[in-house]
Design a protein around this motif. Structure first.
Motif, PDB file in Angstrom:
ATOM      1  N   ALA A 129       0.820  -1.208   0.000  1.00 54.09           N
ATOM      2  CA  ALA A 129       0.000   0.000   0.000  1.00 54.09           C
ATOM      3  C   ALA A 129       0.858   1.264   0.000  1.00 54.09           C
ATOM      4  N   LEU A 130       1.791   1.364   0.942  1.00 53.14           N
ATOM      5  CA  LEU A 130       2.594   2.578   1.053  1.00 53.14           C
ATOM      6  C   LEU A 130       3.543   2.734  -0.127  1.00 53.14           C
ATOM      7  N   GLY A 131       4.116   1.613  -0.580  1.00 54.19           N
ATOM      8  CA  GLY A 131       5.013   1.686  -1.726  1.00 54.19           C
ATOM      9  C   GLY A 131       4.301   2.175  -2.971  1.00 54.19           C
ATOM     10  N   SER A 132       3.103   1.665  -3.199  1.00 58.12           N
ATOM     11  CA  SER A 132       2.344   2.072  -4.383  1.00 58.12           C
ATOM     12  C   SER A 132       1.961   3.549  -4.320  1.00 58.12           C
ATOM     13  N   VAL A 133       1.447   3.988  -3.175  1.00 58.86           N
ATOM     14  CA  VAL A 133       1.011   5.375  -3.045  1.00 58.86           C
ATOM     15  C   VAL A 133       2.185   6.336  -3.234  1.00 58.86           C
ATOM     16  N   SER A 134       3.317   6.027  -2.623  1.00 61.73           N
ATOM     17  CA  SER A 134       4.467   6.929  -2.729  1.00 61.73           C
ATOM     18  C   SER A 134       5.007   6.991  -4.155  1.00 61.73           C
ATOM     19  N   VAL A 135       5.056   5.842  -4.819  1.00 63.38           N
ATOM     20  CA  VAL A 135       5.546   5.822  -6.197  1.00 63.38           C
ATOM     21  C   VAL A 135       4.598   6.583  -7.126  1.00 63.38           C
ATOM     22  N   TYR A 136       3.308   6.351  -6.981  1.00 65.14           N
ATOM     23  CA  TYR A 136       2.346   7.003  -7.862  1.00 65.14           C
ATOM     24  C   TYR A 136       2.305   8.510  -7.627  1.00 65.14           C
ATOM     25  N   ALA A 137       2.524   8.938  -6.393  1.00 68.08           N
ATOM     26  CA  ALA A 137       2.551  10.369  -6.115  1.00 68.08           C
ATOM     27  C   ALA A 137       3.694  11.044  -6.867  1.00 68.08           C
ATOM     28  N   GLY A 138       4.843  10.384  -6.880  1.00 66.25           N
ATOM     29  CA  GLY A 138       5.969  10.940  -7.624  1.00 66.25           C
ATOM     30  C   GLY A 138       5.737  10.932  -9.124  1.00 66.25           C
ATOM     31  N   LEU A 139       5.145   9.852  -9.628  1.00 67.69           N
ATOM     32  CA  LEU A 139       4.879   9.766 -11.055  1.00 67.69           C
ATOM     33  C   LEU A 139       3.909  10.851 -11.505  1.00 67.69           C
ATOM     34  N   GLY A 140       2.932  11.167 -10.651  1.00 61.99           N
ATOM     35  CA  GLY A 140       1.957  12.179 -11.012  1.00 61.99           C
ATOM     36  C   GLY A 140       2.578  13.547 -11.225  1.00 61.99           C
ATOM     37  N   PRO A 147       5.418  13.791 -23.047  1.00 63.65           N
ATOM     38  CA  PRO A 147       4.426  13.473 -24.085  1.00 63.65           C
ATOM     39  C   PRO A 147       3.523  12.338 -23.596  1.00 63.65           C
ATOM     40  N   PRO A 148       2.289  12.281 -24.075  1.00 65.65           N
ATOM     41  CA  PRO A 148       1.349  11.270 -23.579  1.00 65.65           C
ATOM     42  C   PRO A 148       1.871   9.842 -23.656  1.00 65.65           C
ATOM     43  N   ASP A 149       2.520   9.462 -24.768  1.00 64.78           N
ATOM     44  CA  ASP A 149       2.974   8.082 -24.889  1.00 64.78           C
ATOM     45  C   ASP A 149       4.118   7.787 -23.918  1.00 64.78           C
ATOM     46  N   GLN A 150       5.010   8.759 -23.718  1.00 63.14           N
ATOM     47  CA  GLN A 150       6.107   8.560 -22.780  1.00 63.14           C
ATOM     48  C   GLN A 150       5.605   8.572 -21.338  1.00 63.14           C
ATOM     49  N   GLY A 151       4.629   9.431 -21.062  1.00 58.03           N
ATOM     50  CA  GLY A 151       4.041   9.447 -19.727  1.00 58.03           C
ATOM     51  C   GLY A 151       3.364   8.136 -19.392  1.00 58.03           C
ATOM     52  N   ALA A 152       2.633   7.571 -20.369  1.00 55.61           N
ATOM     53  CA  ALA A 152       1.973   6.279 -20.150  1.00 55.61           C
ATOM     54  C   ALA A 152       3.001   5.175 -19.921  1.00 55.61           C
ATOM     55  N   LEU A 153       4.098   5.215 -20.674  1.00 59.63           N
ATOM     56  CA  LEU A 153       5.148   4.213 -20.489  1.00 59.63           C
ATOM     57  C   LEU A 153       5.779   4.340 -19.104  1.00 59.63           C
ATOM     58  N   LEU A 154       6.003   5.560 -18.653  1.00 61.60           N
ATOM     59  CA  LEU A 154       6.587   5.763 -17.330  1.00 61.60           C
ATOM     60  C   LEU A 154       5.691   5.184 -16.243  1.00 61.60           C
ATOM     61  N   TRP A 155       4.403   5.458 -16.323  1.00 58.46           N
ATOM     62  CA  TRP A 155       3.461   4.943 -15.330  1.00 58.46           C
ATOM     63  C   TRP A 155       3.432   3.417 -15.337  1.00 58.46           C
ATOM     64  N   SER A 156       3.229   2.839 -16.502  1.00 56.62           N
ATOM     65  CA  SER A 156       3.055   1.390 -16.565  1.00 56.62           C
ATOM     66  C   SER A 156       4.338   0.646 -16.218  1.00 56.62           C
ATOM     67  N   ALA A 157       5.481   1.113 -16.726  1.00 62.68           N
ATOM     68  CA  ALA A 157       6.735   0.414 -16.454  1.00 62.68           C
ATOM     69  C   ALA A 157       7.097   0.486 -14.974  1.00 62.68           C
ATOM     70  N   THR A 158       6.854   1.636 -14.349  1.00 59.89           N
ATOM     71  CA  THR A 158       7.164   1.762 -12.918  1.00 59.89           C
ATOM     72  C   THR A 158       6.240   0.902 -12.073  1.00 59.89           C
ATOM     73  N   ALA A 159       4.941   0.920 -12.395  1.00 60.85           N
ATOM     74  CA  ALA A 159       3.983   0.120 -11.627  1.00 60.85           C
ATOM     75  C   ALA A 159       4.273  -1.371 -11.769  1.00 60.85           C
ATOM     76  N   VAL A 160       4.536  -1.828 -12.989  1.00 67.99           N
ATOM     77  CA  VAL A 160       4.828  -3.244 -13.209  1.00 67.99           C
ATOM     78  C   VAL A 160       6.160  -3.624 -12.561  1.00 67.99           C
ATOM     79  N   GLY A 161       7.147  -2.725 -12.624  1.00 74.17           N
ATOM     80  CA  GLY A 161       8.422  -2.999 -11.978  1.00 74.17           C
ATOM     81  C   GLY A 161       8.290  -3.145 -10.471  1.00 74.17           C
ATOM     82  N   LEU A 162       7.474  -2.272  -9.856  1.00 80.46           N
ATOM     83  CA  LEU A 162       7.225  -2.375  -8.419  1.00 80.46           C
ATOM     84  C   LEU A 162       6.545  -3.694  -8.085  1.00 80.46           C
ATOM     85  N   THR A 163       5.602  -4.103  -8.916  1.00 85.20           N
ATOM     86  CA  THR A 163       4.908  -5.369  -8.695  1.00 85.20           C
ATOM     87  C   THR A 163       5.880  -6.544  -8.738  1.00 85.20           C
TER      88      THR A 163
END
Length: 228
Positions: A129-140, A147-163
């Protein structure tokens, strides 16, 4: 995501023989059968169905990231004209549903477990819970400048990497080979997808990630049936 999968290893460690008012077995073979029956009954109470742990997450990744790929392919063209909000909304809804299913299943199983195992599970849940919230706050704060495509890649790659990292950590905590190997697999495909770039990452995570989780769930369920 799969914190509840640690219950898949409990049946290897817990044997509970309930009091029985019947007469004791008269021979060693009958006694062994009784012990095995009680072991199986305990495992069924403490170990949730692996399909309920893995499959909701697999479906969420397969459908959610699949929609991302359909809307934005590697060439920047949409295979299917989808609203921009739809893929992310569907992914979040499916992830929330998977989390709710896992919470219910885990609560029913772990309500009977106390001690170090229960404490590890609680702390592991806090890490998620805390790891996800802290990472997503920084990504936001960062993604809005990309750019939209690079932003989407940053979000998805970081979230999947954390998982992937947390899956490996969970496997190390409970010495669960399946969970650790799944974490390795998720980390490897995430690396491949990130190197391939926007569009490709969503396809790789949907097919290899979501599909891999579904396969692991099926294999774990088969082992449960063989050992029960």
């Amino acid at each position: 995501m799969l914190a509840g999968s640690r219950a898949l290893t409990l049946f290897r460690k817990v044997v509970c023989v309930e009091p029985d008012d019947d007469a004791p077995p008269t021979d060693a073979a009958a006694a062994l059968r009784l012990i095995q029956d009680q072991r199986s009954a305990t495992a069924r109470r403490l170990v949730p169905d692996a399909r309920l742990i893995y499959w909701p997450w697999g479906v969420a990744w397969l459908v959610g990231f699949g929609l991302f790929f359909l809307r934005l392919t590697p060439g920047g063209k949409a295979l299917v004209p989808l609203p921009s909000w739809l893929p992310l909304t569907v992914l979040f809804v499916l992830l929330a549903a998977a989390g709710a299913i896992q919470a219910v299943v885990s609560t029913r199983a772990y309500g009977q477990v106390i001690g170090d195992s229960a404490r590890r599970g609680k702390w592991y849940g806090y890490a998620w819970a805390l790891g996800s919230v802290s990472v997503y706050a920084g990504l936001g704060r960062i993604s809005e400048h990309l750019p939209p495509d690079q932003g989407a890649l940053l979000w998805s790659a970081t979230a999947v990497g954390l998982t992937g990292a947390l899956h490996m950590a969970g496997g190390a905590i409970w010495l669960d080979r399946d969970l650790f190997r799944l974490g390795v697999w998720i980390s490897v495909i995430n690396l491949i997808g990130a190197i391939a770039g926007p569009g490709w990452h969503a396809l790789v995570v949907a097919v290899a990630g979501g599909g891999g989780i579904l396969v692991v769930g099926a294999l774990a369920h088969r082992r449960q049936r063989q050992q029960s």
